[in-house]
Design a protein around this motif. Structure first.
Motif, PDB file in Angstrom:
ATOM      1  N   PRO A   1     -76.361  30.278  12.488  1.00  9.20           N
ATOM      2  CA  PRO A   1     -77.278  31.402  12.255  1.00  9.20           C
ATOM      3  C   PRO A   1     -78.054  31.192  10.962  1.00  9.20           C
ATOM      4  O   PRO A   1     -77.684  30.381  10.127  1.00  9.20           O
ATOM      5  CB  PRO A   1     -76.339  32.603  12.152  1.00  9.20           C
ATOM      6  CG  PRO A   1     -75.045  32.037  11.717  1.00  9.20           C
ATOM      7  CD  PRO A   1     -74.961  30.656  12.284  1.00  9.20           C
ATOM      8  N   GLU A   2     -79.130  31.973  10.814  1.00 13.70           N
ATOM      9  CA  GLU A   2     -79.954  31.853   9.615  1.00 13.70           C
ATOM     10  C   GLU A   2     -79.565  32.900   8.592  1.00 13.70           C
ATOM     11  O   GLU A   2     -79.159  34.001   8.943  1.00 13.70           O
ATOM     12  CB  GLU A   2     -81.425  32.044   9.980  1.00 13.70           C
ATOM     13  CG  GLU A   2     -82.057  30.815  10.565  1.00 13.70           C
ATOM     14  CD  GLU A   2     -83.539  30.988  10.733  1.00 13.70           C
ATOM     15  OE1 GLU A   2     -84.026  32.120  10.602  1.00 13.70           O
ATOM     16  OE2 GLU A   2     -84.213  29.975  10.996  1.00 13.70           O
ATOM     17  N   ALA A   3     -79.683  32.566   7.330  1.00 17.53           N
ATOM     18  CA  ALA A   3     -79.425  33.527   6.272  1.00 17.53           C
ATOM     19  C   ALA A   3     -80.265  33.156   5.063  1.00 17.53           C
ATOM     20  O   ALA A   3     -80.718  32.022   4.933  1.00 17.53           O
ATOM     21  CB  ALA A   3     -77.953  33.547   5.909  1.00 17.53           C
ATOM     22  N   THR A   4     -80.494  34.116   4.188  1.00 14.91           N
ATOM     23  CA  THR A   4     -81.278  33.833   2.991  1.00 14.91           C
ATOM     24  C   THR A   4     -80.414  33.769   1.733  1.00 14.91           C
ATOM     25  O   THR A   4     -80.710  33.029   0.811  1.00 14.91           O
ATOM     26  CB  THR A   4     -82.357  34.912   2.781  1.00 14.91           C
ATOM     27  OG1 THR A   4     -81.729  36.191   2.819  1.00 14.91           O
ATOM     28  CG2 THR A   4     -83.425  34.828   3.832  1.00 14.91           C
ATOM     29  N   GLU A   5     -79.353  34.547   1.696  1.00 16.80           N
ATOM     30  CA  GLU A   5     -78.544  34.660   0.477  1.00 16.80           C
ATOM     31  C   GLU A   5     -77.396  33.655   0.493  1.00 16.80           C
ATOM     32  O   GLU A   5     -76.233  34.030   0.506  1.00 16.80           O
ATOM     33  CB  GLU A   5     -77.974  36.074   0.340  1.00 16.80           C
ATOM     34  CG  GLU A   5     -78.971  37.163   0.565  1.00 16.80           C
ATOM     35  CD  GLU A   5     -80.085  37.147  -0.450  1.00 16.80           C
ATOM     36  OE1 GLU A   5     -79.779  36.979  -1.634  1.00 16.80           O
ATOM     37  OE2 GLU A   5     -81.242  37.266  -0.034  1.00 16.80           O
ATOM     38  N   ILE A   6     -77.721  32.370   0.491  1.00 16.36           N
ATOM     39  CA  ILE A   6     -76.636  31.421   0.676  1.00 16.36           C
ATOM     40  C   ILE A   6     -76.349  30.639  -0.591  1.00 16.36           C
ATOM     41  O   ILE A   6     -77.231  30.425  -1.416  1.00 16.36           O
ATOM     42  CB  ILE A   6     -76.938  30.454   1.845  1.00 16.36           C
ATOM     43  CG1 ILE A   6     -78.264  29.742   1.631  1.00 16.36           C
ATOM     44  CG2 ILE A   6     -76.956  31.198   3.127  1.00 16.36           C
ATOM     45  CD1 ILE A   6     -78.658  28.899   2.789  1.00 16.36           C
ATOM     46  N   ASN A   7     -75.099  30.242  -0.742  1.00 16.74           N
ATOM     47  CA  ASN A   7     -74.759  29.363  -1.853  1.00 16.74           C
ATOM     48  C   ASN A   7     -74.353  28.011  -1.300  1.00 16.74           C
ATOM     49  O   ASN A   7     -73.848  27.901  -0.198  1.00 16.74           O
ATOM     50  CB  ASN A   7     -73.578  29.859  -2.680  1.00 16.74           C
ATOM     51  CG  ASN A   7     -73.248  31.301  -2.487  1.00 16.74           C
ATOM     52  OD1 ASN A   7     -73.198  31.803  -1.356  1.00 16.74           O
ATOM     53  ND2 ASN A   7     -72.994  31.969  -3.565  1.00 16.74           N
ATOM     54  N   LYS A   8     -74.558  27.012  -2.147  1.00 18.45           N
ATOM     55  CA  LYS A   8     -74.131  25.665  -1.773  1.00 18.45           C
ATOM     56  C   LYS A   8     -72.659  25.523  -2.082  1.00 18.45           C
ATOM     57  O   LYS A   8     -72.153  26.100  -3.033  1.00 18.45           O
ATOM     58  CB  LYS A   8     -74.900  24.658  -2.612  1.00 18.45           C
ATOM     59  CG  LYS A   8     -76.069  24.076  -1.905  1.00 18.45           C
ATOM     60  CD  LYS A   8     -76.679  23.004  -2.785  1.00 18.45           C
ATOM     61  CE  LYS A   8     -78.151  22.869  -2.469  1.00 18.45           C
ATOM     62  NZ  LYS A   8     -78.846  22.117  -3.509  1.00 18.45           N
ATOM     63  N   MET A   9     -71.968  24.727  -1.297  1.00 18.94           N
ATOM     64  CA  MET A   9     -70.575  24.462  -1.610  1.00 18.94           C
ATOM     65  C   MET A   9     -70.505  23.266  -2.546  1.00 18.94           C
ATOM     66  O   MET A   9     -71.090  22.223  -2.281  1.00 18.94           O
ATOM     67  CB  MET A   9     -69.789  24.210  -0.342  1.00 18.94           C
ATOM     68  CG  MET A   9     -69.279  25.517   0.229  1.00 18.94           C
ATOM     69  SD  MET A   9     -68.158  25.251   1.550  1.00 18.94           S
ATOM     70  CE  MET A   9     -69.302  24.949   2.840  1.00 18.94           C
TER      71      MET A   9
ATOM     72  N   ASN B   1     -66.323  30.551   3.919  1.00 16.96           N
ATOM     73  CA  ASN B   1     -67.762  30.383   3.831  1.00 16.96           C
ATOM     74  C   ASN B   1     -68.331  30.412   5.242  1.00 16.96           C
ATOM     75  O   ASN B   1     -67.974  29.598   6.070  1.00 16.96           O
ATOM     76  CB  ASN B   1     -68.055  29.040   3.146  1.00 16.96           C
ATOM     77  CG  ASN B   1     -69.513  28.846   2.890  1.00 16.96           C
ATOM     78  OD1 ASN B   1     -70.329  28.927   3.797  1.00 16.96           O
ATOM     79  ND2 ASN B   1     -69.855  28.581   1.658  1.00 16.96           N
ATOM     80  N   TYR B   2     -69.181  31.396   5.504  1.00 19.62           N
ATOM     81  CA  TYR B   2     -69.844  31.452   6.814  1.00 19.62           C
ATOM     82  C   TYR B   2     -71.016  30.494   6.764  1.00 19.62           C
ATOM     83  O   TYR B   2     -72.049  30.821   6.177  1.00 19.62           O
ATOM     84  CB  TYR B   2     -70.355  32.851   7.114  1.00 19.62           C
ATOM     85  CG  TYR B   2     -69.298  33.910   7.238  1.00 19.62           C
ATOM     86  CD1 TYR B   2     -68.430  33.911   8.314  1.00 19.62           C
ATOM     87  CD2 TYR B   2     -69.182  34.921   6.305  1.00 19.62           C
ATOM     88  CE1 TYR B   2     -67.462  34.891   8.447  1.00 19.62           C
ATOM     89  CE2 TYR B   2     -68.219  35.911   6.423  1.00 19.62           C
ATOM     90  CZ  TYR B   2     -67.372  35.889   7.500  1.00 19.62           C
ATOM     91  OH  TYR B   2     -66.428  36.856   7.624  1.00 19.62           O
ATOM     92  N   SER B   3     -70.849  29.349   7.345  1.00 18.40           N
ATOM     93  CA  SER B   3     -71.885  28.334   7.289  1.00 18.40           C
ATOM     94  C   SER B   3     -73.159  28.831   7.967  1.00 18.40           C
ATOM     95  O   SER B   3     -73.111  29.367   9.074  1.00 18.40           O
ATOM     96  CB  SER B   3     -71.382  27.076   7.974  1.00 18.40           C
ATOM     97  OG  SER B   3     -72.184  26.016   7.603  1.00 18.40           O
ATOM     98  N   SER B   4     -74.284  28.674   7.274  1.00 18.04           N
ATOM     99  CA  SER B   4     -75.533  29.101   7.890  1.00 18.04           C
ATOM    100  C   SER B   4     -76.693  28.267   7.377  1.00 18.04           C
ATOM    101  O   SER B   4     -76.581  27.574   6.372  1.00 18.04           O
ATOM    102  CB  SER B   4     -75.789  30.583   7.617  1.00 18.04           C
ATOM    103  OG  SER B   4     -75.375  30.916   6.323  1.00 18.04           O
TER     104      SER B   4
ATOM    105  N   LYS C   1     -80.593  27.808   5.944  1.00 15.41           N
ATOM    106  CA  LYS C   1     -81.527  28.518   5.073  1.00 15.41           C
ATOM    107  C   LYS C   1     -82.678  29.014   5.932  1.00 15.41           C
ATOM    108  O   LYS C   1     -83.325  28.246   6.637  1.00 15.41           O
ATOM    109  CB  LYS C   1     -82.036  27.564   4.007  1.00 15.41           C
ATOM    110  CG  LYS C   1     -82.966  28.211   3.024  1.00 15.41           C
ATOM    111  CD  LYS C   1     -82.301  28.336   1.676  1.00 15.41           C
ATOM    112  CE  LYS C   1     -83.169  29.147   0.741  1.00 15.41           C
ATOM    113  NZ  LYS C   1     -82.494  30.234   0.091  1.00 15.41           N
TER     114      LYS C   1
END
Lengths: 155, 195
Positions: free
Chosen positions: A49-57, A147-150, A152
């Motif tokens: 899925p797509e998301a905007t508020e993501i952090n890198k692992m 972490n819900y992988s998504s 950008k």
């Protein structure tokens, strides 16, 4: 008998291929430095899925992956088209997750265990029922950092 | 007089390099691991569950429900995903001290000083149906996180004059204290009729 008359008797000189290896090596090094080794072969189809508020692992070595999705067409005659969980290189049941987490912990240094992250790579169209079961199992195994992988999202 | 060494032919060097290149292209992946980071609550065995814990006041809970058709209900009203962020921001600040919004209190923080925040018990409760699709669920989670991130960003610009990501760890900590990321992911129930 002009000065500018082309001398057609001469052949075109061949383009030098001496620099070809250099170019290819450059490409090779580019790909070697920007990519990472594939860890496991995916047996399920996953469209994140797509998301905007993501952090890198940050640390890839501390991440364990749980894949959820519909089996790839080549596997569907055995496993059907219901969403399945994949751990490492095989399909698994929800109840196998605590064992999987335990095995992942054994493989790491003891001091690194608190920083471990479980990455959920789940297909967009999966129903939440199966995801919730996984979350419950992860809670039981005390692997709380997930972490819900998504992907950008393009803005 | 020494004989000249014959030159090693380099014509096949390109082929070798291509072979390596193709090998790496096939065996590696480009995708970076990115996603929404979240902490799950501790597992509590059912027989140890605290039945006597005081219930959280109705006004301190921001209820978000998603049904199996991926429809959204926020605080008892049907809502679009696009409007969710604004509603969550209102809930998290309660600027007008409305009675149906969470209780506010003025607390003292380092550097920032006194600041009006909502009650510590205030929580966003996200509940989904078994039939909700994962994509819709992530979309809602994303909006909620976006609301909190925007508030943090605004506060950082206001108090420190810098973007939140450029603050030091201590300064980020203060802002996180003011706007904590409290999203509770409750166990699923069947919402919105029988299957």
């Amino acid at each position: 008998m002009s000065k500018f008359k082309k001398d057609n008797t001469k052949e075109l000189p061949a383009i030098s291929t001496a620099s070809l290896p250099d170019i290819v090596f450059m490409l090779l090094f580019f790909f070697m430095s920007t990519t990472s080794m594939r860890q496991n072969t995916l047996m399920v189809k996953i469209h994140l899925p797509e998301a905007t508020e993501i952090n890198k692992m940050e640390k890839k070595s501390l991440v364990s992956y749980v894949y959820v999705g519909v089996p790839v067409p080549a596997m569907q005659h055995i496993y059907g088209s219901e969403p399945h969980i994949q751990l490492n290189d095989k399909f698994a049941k929800v109840t196998e997750i605590p064992d999987f987490i335990e095995a992942e912990r054994q493989a790491r240094d003891e001091s690194e265990i608190p920083q471990m992250i479980t990455s959920l790579k789940v297909d967009e169209f999966t129903k939440m029922g199966i995801v919730n079961e996984i979350k419950q199992e992860l809670r039981k195994a005390a692997a709380l950092h997930i972490n819900y992988s998504s992907r950008k999202a393009e803005k | 007089m020494p004989r000249k060494m014959p030159e090693i032919p380099s014509a096949s060097l390109a082929d070798i390099a291509f072979l390596l290149l193709i090998f790496f292209l096939v065996t590696t992946t480009m995708d970076q691991d990115k996603g929404l980071e979240r902490r799950l609550p501790q597992w509590v065995p059912e027989d140890q569950m605290d039945q006597d814990a005081p219930p959280i006041k109705e006004r301190n809970i921001f209820v978000v429900l998603i049904d199996k058709e991926n429809r959204l209900m926020v605080e008892g009203e049907i809502c679009r995903v696009e409007d969710l962020k604004e509603k969550a921001k209102l809930f998290l600040t309660n600027p007008l001290d409305l009675p149906n919004m969470p209780e506010t209190e003025v607390r003292e923080f380092d550097i920032v000083g006194n600041y009006k925040v909502i009650s510590k018990s205030a929580v966003i409760s996200l509940r989904n149906d078994v039939g909700t699709t994962y994509g819709a669920y992530i979309q809602v989670q994303n909006e909620l996180v976006a609301a909190i991130n925007e508030l943090r960003q605004e506060l950082a610009m206001d108090k420190f004059g810098k973007s939140y990501v450029n603050l030091s760890t201590d300064e980020q900590k203060i802002i996180q204290d003011i706007y904590p990321q409290k999203i509770s992911e409750a166990e699923p129930k069947r919402i919105g009729g029988a299957k």
